[in-house]
Write a protein that holds these residues in place. Structure first.
Motif: not given
Length: 335
Positions: A318-335
């Protein structure tokens, strides 16, 4: 033999007994001193302590081969000694797979309370470890043993990897999918097992399963960034990958697979101290959005012999997310 409750002989269990991640970070940082180098080194270090420590150390042999070396051991995570041996061996071998490597040889690491636990129980633990290592095509020979008030078992493993096809913490790139190759929840189910004796066969099977196929598929797919998910939980290992790579890792909570009964175990309060320490460590680095407490605990659950977390898509997982350019938080949890 199987009437013994091995988990009752240990204060912690499995990878939940690891040194808390914040303390370990400080310890590793104290060792990662660029001014301290070996005298006339026999091999070039390709992966070491930079970025908070990868899953194993890697040194170059030549242009096409590098040596992977690691060690991993822990207290009983289940009561059955053969299963404990299988799980501990799979967990140690996973460090090599998490680097994209192939395990070659292993030696046993055993601490045993010989005055309180029969040696034939220790033999079952070693047999379980041997059988899993042999299933991986890895030789097992000898090792080291000591007398200890708490039983502990694991392996030191040596493997091989191509220097240009390694999996490592610091190579995650924005735009990549995030794949997880085993379901979460072994920590809370192990905590329930220790407290009640209830056996969870699905959890045992997941922990004893090798990460070899997933590792080989990842390397073949051109993936170069990844780690395994063990004592620091999904969030902890995702944070380490994001920190080392200078990216943000976004996790879609609804896509994360869990073992059956894991949510019930959290609801009933079977959460280890290691999981709570994991959550306290990552909280300043994670944007949880509206994720409830139970979801946060499950995502931080201290896994034993968990799957691979890969910056790339692997068919069948399963794909559980993605890698993004660095933002305000190193890890983001989305609903």
């Amino acid at each position: 033999m199987t009437t013994l409750r091995l988990t009752q002989y240990a204060g912690g269990g499995g990878c939940a007994c690891k040194i808390p991640p914040g303390e370990l970070d400080d310890l590793v940082a104290a060792l990662a001193c660029p001014l301290s180098q070996p005298v006339d080194p026999a091999a070039e270090l390709l992966v070491g302590l930079e970025g908070g420590g990868d899953d194993a150390a890697v040194v170059r042999l030549d242009a096409e081969r590098a040596l992977v070396t690691t060690a991993d051991f822990f207290t009983p995570v289940v009561d059955d000694p053969y299963d404990w041996g299988r799980i501990a061996a799979a967990n140690a071998l996973s460090d090599v797979y998490a680097m994209g490597g192939t395990p070659w040889a292993a030696v046993n690491l055993l601490a045993w309370p010989r005055e309180t636990l029969p040696m034939d129980v220790a033999a079952e633990v070693l047999r379980g470890g041997r059988d899993v290592a042999h299933a991986a095509g890895c030789q097992v020979s000898g090792g080291h043993s000591v007398t200890d008030p708490e039983p502990k078992y694991g392996m030191s493993v040596v493997g091989i990897v191509h220097p240009d096809r390694m999996l490592r913490l610091d190579a995650a790139e924005p735009g990549r999918a995030l794949t997880l190759t085993k379901p979460l929840g072994s920590g809370v189910l192990n905590a329930r097992h220790k407290a009640t004796g209830t056996v969870f066969p699905e959890a045992v099977a997941a922990m004893a399963a090798l990460n070899g196929d997933a590792s080989r598929a990842a390397v073949a797919a051109g993936i170069r960034a990844g780690t395994d998910v063990t004592g620091f939980g999904l969030l902890g290992h995702a944070y380490k990958l994001a920190r080392a790579s200078g990216v943000t890792v976004a996790i879609d909570a609804s896509a994360v697979p869990f073992l059956a009964d894991a949510r019930r175990a959290v609801a009933d309060g079977f959460v280890s101290g290691g999981t709570r320490r994991n959550l306290a460590w990552v909280e300043p680095h994670v944007d949880f959005g509206a994720a409830p407490e139970a979801e946060r605990l499950l995502l931080a659950d201290a896994q034993t012999s968990g799957g691979l977390l890969l910056a790339g898509e692997v068919p069948g997982h399963p794909v559980i997310g993605e890698v993004l350019p660095r933002g305000a938080a190193p890890v983001v949890v989305r609903a």
